[in-house]
Design a protein around this motif. Structure first.
Motif, PDB file in Angstrom:
ATOM      1  N   ASP A  20      87.744 -40.667  36.596  1.00 32.65           N
ATOM      2  CA  ASP A  20      88.211 -39.822  37.697  1.00 32.65           C
ATOM      3  C   ASP A  20      86.758 -39.867  38.938  1.00 32.65           C
ATOM      4  OD1 ASP A  20      88.743 -38.098  39.639  1.00 32.65           O
ATOM      5  OD2 ASP A  20      88.683 -36.265  38.343  1.00 32.65           O
ATOM      6  N   ARG A  21      87.017 -40.714  39.676  1.00 33.24           N
ATOM      7  CA  ARG A  21      85.867 -40.951  40.675  1.00 33.24           C
ATOM      8  C   ARG A  21      85.585 -39.710  41.382  1.00 33.24           C
ATOM      9  NH1 ARG A  21      85.184 -46.887  40.604  1.00 33.24           N
ATOM     10  NH2 ARG A  21      85.262 -47.163  38.379  1.00 33.24           N
ATOM     11  N   ARG A  22      86.548 -38.751  41.554  1.00 27.73           N
ATOM     12  CA  ARG A  22      86.282 -37.658  42.356  1.00 27.73           C
ATOM     13  C   ARG A  22      85.130 -36.601  41.575  1.00 27.73           C
ATOM     14  NH1 ARG A  22      91.774 -35.003  42.026  1.00 27.73           N
ATOM     15  NH2 ARG A  22      91.734 -36.269  40.035  1.00 27.73           N
ATOM     16  N   ALA A  23      84.763 -36.934  40.434  1.00 29.50           N
ATOM     17  CA  ALA A  23      83.918 -36.322  39.653  1.00 29.50           C
ATOM     18  C   ALA A  23      82.659 -36.963  39.576  1.00 29.50           C
ATOM     19  CB  ALA A  23      84.194 -35.945  38.127  1.00 29.50           C
ATOM     20  N   LEU A  24      82.392 -37.970  40.431  1.00 31.76           N
ATOM     21  CA  LEU A  24      80.910 -38.722  40.164  1.00 31.76           C
ATOM     22  C   LEU A  24      79.880 -37.844  40.535  1.00 31.76           C
ATOM     23  CD1 LEU A  24      82.253 -42.139  42.116  1.00 31.76           C
ATOM     24  CD2 LEU A  24      81.278 -41.740  39.933  1.00 31.76           C
ATOM     25  N   ASP A  25      79.895 -36.827  41.771  1.00 30.23           N
ATOM     26  CA  ASP A  25      78.692 -36.176  42.059  1.00 30.23           C
ATOM     27  C   ASP A  25      78.204 -35.137  40.671  1.00 30.23           C
ATOM     28  OD1 ASP A  25      78.679 -37.305  44.647  1.00 30.23           O
ATOM     29  OD2 ASP A  25      79.412 -35.213  45.419  1.00 30.23           O
ATOM     30  N   GLY A  26      79.578 -34.712  40.178  1.00 35.08           N
ATOM     31  CA  GLY A  26      78.854 -33.937  38.992  1.00 35.08           C
ATOM     32  C   GLY A  26      78.298 -34.841  37.706  1.00 35.08           C
ATOM     33  N   TYR A  27      78.779 -36.075  37.717  1.00 34.44           N
ATOM     34  CA  TYR A  27      78.415 -36.957  36.750  1.00 34.44           C
ATOM     35  C   TYR A  27      76.998 -37.298  37.095  1.00 34.44           C
ATOM     36  CZ  TYR A  27      77.813 -41.007  33.484  1.00 34.44           C
ATOM     37  OH  TYR A  27      77.459 -42.184  32.697  1.00 34.44           O
ATOM     38  N   VAL A  28      76.727 -37.746  38.315  1.00 33.97           N
ATOM     39  CA  VAL A  28      75.287 -38.080  38.601  1.00 33.97           C
ATOM     40  C   VAL A  28      74.179 -36.719  38.479  1.00 33.97           C
ATOM     41  CG1 VAL A  28      73.855 -38.871  40.434  1.00 33.97           C
ATOM     42  CG2 VAL A  28      76.130 -39.778  40.226  1.00 33.97           C
ATOM     43  N   ARG A  29      74.661 -35.585  39.046  1.00 34.44           N
ATOM     44  CA  ARG A  29      73.987 -34.368  38.764  1.00 34.44           C
ATOM     45  C   ARG A  29      73.503 -34.220  37.295  1.00 34.44           C
ATOM     46  NH1 ARG A  29      77.069 -32.201  43.427  1.00 34.44           N
ATOM     47  NH2 ARG A  29      75.855 -32.108  45.294  1.00 34.44           N
ATOM     48  N   ARG A  30      74.527 -34.482  36.705  1.00 38.35           N
ATOM     49  CA  ARG A  30      74.093 -33.911  35.129  1.00 38.35           C
ATOM     50  C   ARG A  30      73.072 -35.061  34.709  1.00 38.35           C
ATOM     51  NH1 ARG A  30      72.846 -30.634  31.996  1.00 38.35           N
ATOM     52  NH2 ARG A  30      74.221 -29.342  33.264  1.00 38.35           N
ATOM     53  N   THR A  31      73.458 -36.300  35.280  1.00 40.50           N
ATOM     54  CA  THR A  31      72.595 -37.463  34.700  1.00 40.50           C
ATOM     55  C   THR A  31      71.223 -37.119  35.166  1.00 40.50           C
ATOM     56  OG1 THR A  31      74.383 -38.908  34.741  1.00 40.50           O
ATOM     57  CG2 THR A  31      72.076 -39.792  34.898  1.00 40.50           C
ATOM     58  N   LEU A  32      70.932 -36.580  36.678  1.00 37.93           N
ATOM     59  CA  LEU A  32      69.612 -36.237  37.011  1.00 37.93           C
ATOM     60  C   LEU A  32      68.968 -35.063  36.343  1.00 37.93           C
ATOM     61  CD1 LEU A  32      70.678 -35.948  40.822  1.00 37.93           C
ATOM     62  CD2 LEU A  32      68.905 -37.635  39.826  1.00 37.93           C
ATOM     63  N   VAL A  33      69.627 -34.024  35.919  1.00 37.69           N
ATOM     64  CA  VAL A  33      69.018 -32.950  35.107  1.00 37.69           C
ATOM     65  C   VAL A  33      68.748 -33.522  33.572  1.00 37.69           C
ATOM     66  CG1 VAL A  33      69.758 -30.775  33.993  1.00 37.69           C
ATOM     67  CG2 VAL A  33      70.527 -31.162  36.324  1.00 37.69           C
ATOM     68  N   ASN A  34      69.669 -34.263  33.190  1.00 37.31           N
ATOM     69  CA  ASN A  34      69.065 -34.756  31.723  1.00 37.31           C
ATOM     70  C   ASN A  34      68.035 -35.668  31.690  1.00 37.31           C
ATOM     71  OD1 ASN A  34      71.471 -33.331  30.596  1.00 37.31           O
ATOM     72  ND2 ASN A  34      72.851 -35.076  30.402  1.00 37.31           N
ATOM     73  N   THR A  35      67.964 -36.686  32.846  1.00 32.44           N
ATOM     74  CA  THR A  35      66.882 -37.370  32.775  1.00 32.44           C
ATOM     75  C   THR A  35      65.552 -36.699  33.082  1.00 32.44           C
ATOM     76  OG1 THR A  35      68.541 -39.037  33.820  1.00 32.44           O
ATOM     77  CG2 THR A  35      66.199 -39.579  34.194  1.00 32.44           C
ATOM     78  N   ARG A  36      65.783 -35.748  34.058  1.00 36.74           N
ATOM     79  CA  ARG A  36      64.419 -34.949  34.441  1.00 36.74           C
ATOM     80  C   ARG A  36      64.065 -34.343  32.936  1.00 36.74           C
ATOM     81  NH1 ARG A  36      59.676 -34.545  35.499  1.00 36.74           N
ATOM     82  NH2 ARG A  36      58.839 -32.515  36.619  1.00 36.74           N
ATOM     83  N   THR A  37      64.837 -33.701  32.401  1.00 40.88           N
ATOM     84  CA  THR A  37      64.716 -32.890  30.999  1.00 40.88           C
ATOM     85  C   THR A  37      64.008 -34.043  29.942  1.00 40.88           C
ATOM     86  OG1 THR A  37      66.370 -31.305  31.464  1.00 40.88           O
ATOM     87  CG2 THR A  37      65.519 -31.682  29.099  1.00 40.88           C
ATOM     88  N   SER A  38      64.522 -35.332  29.930  1.00 38.75           N
ATOM     89  CA  SER A  38      63.949 -36.166  28.916  1.00 38.75           C
ATOM     90  C   SER A  38      62.581 -36.364  29.451  1.00 38.75           C
ATOM     91  CB  SER A  38      64.618 -37.282  29.027  1.00 38.75           C
ATOM     92  OG  SER A  38      65.898 -37.063  28.344  1.00 38.75           O
ATOM     93  N   GLN A  39      62.237 -36.548  30.722  1.00 39.74           N
ATOM     94  CA  GLN A  39      60.806 -37.095  31.169  1.00 39.74           C
ATOM     95  C   GLN A  39      60.006 -35.747  30.989  1.00 39.74           C
ATOM     96  OE1 GLN A  39      61.589 -37.732  35.397  1.00 39.74           O
ATOM     97  NE2 GLN A  39      62.094 -39.719  35.175  1.00 39.74           N
ATOM     98  N   TRP A  40      60.418 -34.485  31.220  1.00 34.99           N
ATOM     99  CA  TRP A  40      59.487 -33.509  30.896  1.00 34.99           C
ATOM    100  C   TRP A  40      59.151 -33.386  29.581  1.00 34.99           C
ATOM    101  CZ3 TRP A  40      60.366 -29.173  27.981  1.00 34.99           C
ATOM    102  CH2 TRP A  40      59.426 -27.856  28.179  1.00 34.99           C
ATOM    103  N   ARG A  41      60.319 -33.778  28.484  1.00 35.66           N
ATOM    104  CA  ARG A  41      59.957 -33.779  26.975  1.00 35.66           C
ATOM    105  C   ARG A  41      58.642 -34.817  26.686  1.00 35.66           C
ATOM    106  NH1 ARG A  41      65.935 -32.381  25.287  1.00 35.66           N
ATOM    107  NH2 ARG A  41      65.771 -30.195  25.505  1.00 35.66           N
ATOM    108  N   LYS A  42      58.950 -35.944  27.269  1.00 39.48           N
ATOM    109  CA  LYS A  42      58.204 -37.255  26.831  1.00 39.48           C
ATOM    110  C   LYS A  42      56.793 -36.894  27.610  1.00 39.48           C
ATOM    111  CE  LYS A  42      62.560 -39.881  26.045  1.00 39.48           C
ATOM    112  NZ  LYS A  42      63.174 -41.071  26.410  1.00 39.48           N
ATOM    113  N   ARG A  43      56.647 -36.261  28.453  1.00 41.02           N
ATOM    114  CA  ARG A  43      55.304 -36.316  29.216  1.00 41.02           C
ATOM    115  C   ARG A  43      54.071 -36.305  28.222  1.00 41.02           C
ATOM    116  NH1 ARG A  43      55.953 -30.639  29.119  1.00 41.02           N
ATOM    117  NH2 ARG A  43      54.343 -29.486  29.030  1.00 41.02           N
TER     118      ARG A  43
END
Length: 183
Positions: A69-92
């Motif tokens: 469902d390409r209509r949900a792309l924004d949600g997918y990318v936002r969730r990816t942004l949050v998860n990536t940032r959380t991983s970066q924070w944990r690995k700092r």
């Protein structure tokens, strides 16, 4: 009697719902600025926000064919942004530096007992100069560590009287020349 089968009935996201973005490139061109604002809200540094968005878009590109469902792309990318940032924070990485001297301040030297006794004697002489009522209230409040209410009860006065008398007494103690020299 047989029921005719409709061949135009297709199930899934393509059934009557056109996909808004045909390619990954068209999606990034259309939604990039909005997604960058989201990334900037997750990190204070604009350069880190751009890196975060690029990482999230790379992960989205890898999963592009699996996203039905390409209509949900924004949600997918936002969730990816949050998860990536959380991983970066944990690995700092917490930087540690070796040095010969400890950076902690050394303990203050113990007070000289003679100086302490001199200060106590000066304080008692200043307290003895106070009127009897003020002296009693100061002693009960600060030497006996009683509350204002308990001091008022013991002396048979109101709490307001204790507050004002103690305030005046402390003012006199602050002005005492012997205590000002000792400081």
């Amino acid at each position: 009697m047989t029921t005719p089968v409709r061949t135009d009935a297709v199930k899934g996201p393509a059934a009557g719902h056109p996909q808004p973005y045909g390619s990954f490139t068209s999606y990034v061109r259309a939604r990039g600025p909005v997604l960058l604002r989201t990334a900037r809200s997750l990190t204070p540094d604009p350069n880190d926000a751009e890196d975060l968005l690029q990482t999230a878009l790379t992960k989205t590109y890898v999963a592009w064919d699996r996203i039905e469902d390409r209509r949900a792309l924004d949600g997918y990318v936002r969730r990816t942004l949050v998860n990536t940032r959380t991983s970066q924070w944990r690995k700092r990485k917490v930087d540690e530096f070796c040095c010969e001297e400890l950076p902690e301040p050394q303990a203050a030297p113990a007070a000289d007992p003679a100086e302490r006794q001199t200060l106590q004697d000066a304080m008692w002489r200043a307290v003895l100069k106070l009127p009897a009522r003020q002296r009693a209230m100061v002693v009960l409040r600060y030497y006996e560590d009683l509350s204002e209410a308990r001091t008022a009860e013991l002396l048979g006065v109101s709490v307001g009287t204790v507050k004002s008398a103690v305030s005046r007494a402390l003012g006199k103690l602050r002005e005492d020349p012997e205590l000002n020299v000792v400081r």
